[in-house]
Structure formats: C-alpha cells, structure tokens
Design an enzyme around this catalytic site. Structure first.
Site, PDB file in Angstrom:
ATOM      1  N   GLY A  93      37.604  -2.239  13.370  1.00 45.20           N
ATOM      2  CA  GLY A  93      37.166  -3.614  13.551  1.00 45.20           C
ATOM      3  C   GLY A  93      38.181  -4.667  13.139  1.00 45.20           C
ATOM      4  N   HIS A 100      43.622  -8.300   5.246  1.00 47.85           N
ATOM      5  CA  HIS A 100      42.755  -9.316   4.665  1.00 47.85           C
ATOM      6  C   HIS A 100      41.456  -8.688   4.209  1.00 47.85           C
ATOM      7  CE1 HIS A 100      41.711  -9.151   8.969  1.00 47.85           C
ATOM      8  NE2 HIS A 100      40.522  -9.624   8.637  1.00 47.85           N
TER       9      HIS A 100
END
Length: 114
Positions: A93, A100
């Site tokens: 995903g 991050h």
C-alpha cells in the site's frame, strides 16, 4: 530526489501543516485524515522504504519513534492510544516512495479497519 512529493514538502516547494520539524525529520498533518489526529512523519533524507534501512541510516528510525512519542504526548493521545502505520512496497500500500509513518488517534481505531 527531485520528483518526490515528500522531498518537495521538505524543501518547502509544496505547503504542509507542520506538526514538528528538526534537522532530521518533518511531521505534518495528512491531507486526507482518517482520524481526528492523523499526521505523517518522514525523514529529511530520502529513504525509499523500510527495505532501504541500513547500518548507515538505521538511527533515523529510532529518532522517528522518539519524536512520535513526544508529539503524541503533546497532543494528549498517549493515554487513550494511537496507531502507527508504515506501508512498504506496492502490495503493502505504499503510494509515495519515501519512507513515512502515519500516526492516527483521537478515536477508537477498530481492527480490522472499516
């Protein structure tokens, strides 16, 4: 990396609502929040994903988690709970190829989501 959206945010070329910044990381509110508190924290050094963590750059992960701890205390969600999410790779995903971490809180985060 010149075409990386997060690198552009770090350079100030794209605006963001900063939550925290130091010489190593930047934390900013997500533009499409999934919870009352939803911010991202990114290293200023371009690291594509957790797959690219090495002996040379691994300290940044510890620093990120120390800063998450600081921010959630300041926001008052340390007692009620929060979720930290890292997506790695296309099938995981990851939509921006700059490592991050999403931090979400401020509501009951059921699992599985939805």
């Amino acid at each position: 990396m010149s075409d990386c959206i997060f690198c552009k945010i770090i350079k100030g070329e794209i605006p963001s609502k900063k939550v925290y910044e130091d010489d190593k990381v930047l934390a900013f509110n997500d533009i499409s929040p999934e919870a009352p508190v939803h911010f991202l924290i990114i290293p200023k050094e371009h690291i594509e994903s957790v797959n690219d963590i090495s002996e040379k750059n691994s300290e940044i992960v510890a620093h990120i988690f120390r800063i998450i701890n600081k921010i959630v205390k300041e926001l008052g969600i340390d007692e009620t709970g929060y979720r930290i999410v890292n997506n790695c790779g296309k099938d995981g995903g990851q939509t921006v190829n700059h490592m991050h971490f999403h931090v979400l809180g401020g509501r009951d985060l059921k699992w599985p989501p939805g």
